[in-house]
Design a protein around this motif. Structure first.
Motif, short mmCIF file in Angstrom:
data_model
loop_
_atom_site.label_atom_id
_atom_site.label_comp_id
_atom_site.label_asym_id
_atom_site.label_seq_id
_atom_site.Cartn_x
_atom_site.Cartn_y
_atom_site.Cartn_z
N ALA A 95 0.30 -0.90 0.06
CA ALA A 95 0.06 0.07 0.08
C ALA A 95 1.04 1.33 0.39
CB ALA A 95 -1.08 0.09 1.21
N GLN A 96 0.64 2.15 -0.82
CA GLN A 96 1.01 3.34 -0.09
C GLN A 96 -0.28 4.54 -0.30
OE1 GLN A 96 3.34 5.30 -3.31
NE2 GLN A 96 2.91 7.28 -2.90
N CYS A 97 -1.13 4.96 -0.83
CA CYS A 97 -2.24 5.35 -0.20
C CYS A 97 -3.06 4.88 0.72
CB CYS A 97 -3.47 6.19 -0.77
SG CYS A 97 -4.05 5.53 -1.65
N GLY A 98 -3.28 3.77 -0.19
CA GLY A 98 -4.06 2.56 0.55
C GLY A 98 -5.33 1.99 0.21
N TYR A 99 -6.37 2.87 -0.77
CA TYR A 99 -7.16 3.42 -1.64
C TYR A 99 -7.83 2.15 -1.79
CZ TYR A 99 -11.06 5.95 -1.62
OH TYR A 99 -12.67 6.22 -0.94
N CYS A 100 -6.86 2.01 -2.69
CA CYS A 100 -7.46 0.45 -3.93
C CYS A 100 -6.63 -0.36 -3.19
CB CYS A 100 -6.76 0.56 -4.88
SG CYS A 100 -4.48 -0.01 -4.67
N ARG A 133 -4.05 4.44 -8.06
CA ARG A 133 -3.38 5.37 -8.53
C ARG A 133 -1.64 5.67 -7.87
NH1 ARG A 133 -8.51 9.90 -8.43
NH2 ARG A 133 -6.37 11.62 -8.60
N CYS A 134 -1.73 5.23 -7.31
CA CYS A 134 -0.49 5.53 -6.34
C CYS A 134 1.17 4.67 -7.60
CB CYS A 134 -0.30 4.92 -4.96
SG CYS A 134 -1.19 6.22 -4.46
#
Ligand code: FES
Ligand code: FES
Length: 164
Positions: A95-100, A133-134
């Protein structure tokens, strides 16, 4: 009133039958793992399982889910005791932002239920509907391979245990 079976528990839902599952999960059941990305079936952030198949919960009305087994990312494990898919994504720091990531994990879970040793190409093809997106795609790929290995190890130890 509609009965939904979510993560193994029957829940009575008081909502219009056309309500998308995602809204019920997040707003009524406080299961916030599945994310609202586009709301149009185009990003995969809202992916959950219905009878083991990946579905886009933002465009799936609860009326078609009565009696089916719905699994969300919360059903794969807990913070204290993450399941193999969650463990693998943590280990791979996917995860980077983790949203996906919850949607990625659910679609990967569906893949590994059908194909316990997917190739890179098969993972890429299966996860194609889910956008990140990250751009952590390479780590996600590693995470899915790791999850497959962890699940096989768990299966092997169960089989060994049963043989003793
Ligand atoms: S929020 Fe469901 S596909 Fe984007
Ligand atoms: S980790 Fe940010 S969108 Fe995938």
């Amino acid at each position: 009133m509609i009965t939904l079976v979510v993560n193994g528990t029957a829940r009575q839902i008081d909502a219009d039958p056309s309500t998308p599952l995602l809204y019920v999960l997040r707003d009524q059941l406080q299961l916030n793992g599945a994310k609202f990305g586009c709301g149009l079936g185009q990003c995969g952030a809202c992916t959950v399982l219905a009878d083991g198949q990946a579905i886009l919960s933002c465009v799936t009305p609860i009326s078609v889910l009565q009696g089916r087994q719905i699994t969300t990312v919360e059903g794969l494990g807990t913070v204290e005791n993450p399941g193999p898919m969650q463990r693998a994504f943590i280990d791979a720091q996917a995860a980077q932002c983790g949203y996906c990531i919850p949607g990625m994990m659910m679609r990967a879970q569906a893949l590994l239920q059908d194909n316990s040793r997917p190739t890179d190409a098969q993972i890429r093809a299966a996860l194609e509907p889910n956008l990140c997106r990250c751009g952590t795609h390479m780590r996600i790929l590693r995470a899915v391979h790791r999850a497959a290995a962890l699940m096989q190890r768990a299966d092997a130890s169960t089989t060994d245990g049963g043989a003793r």
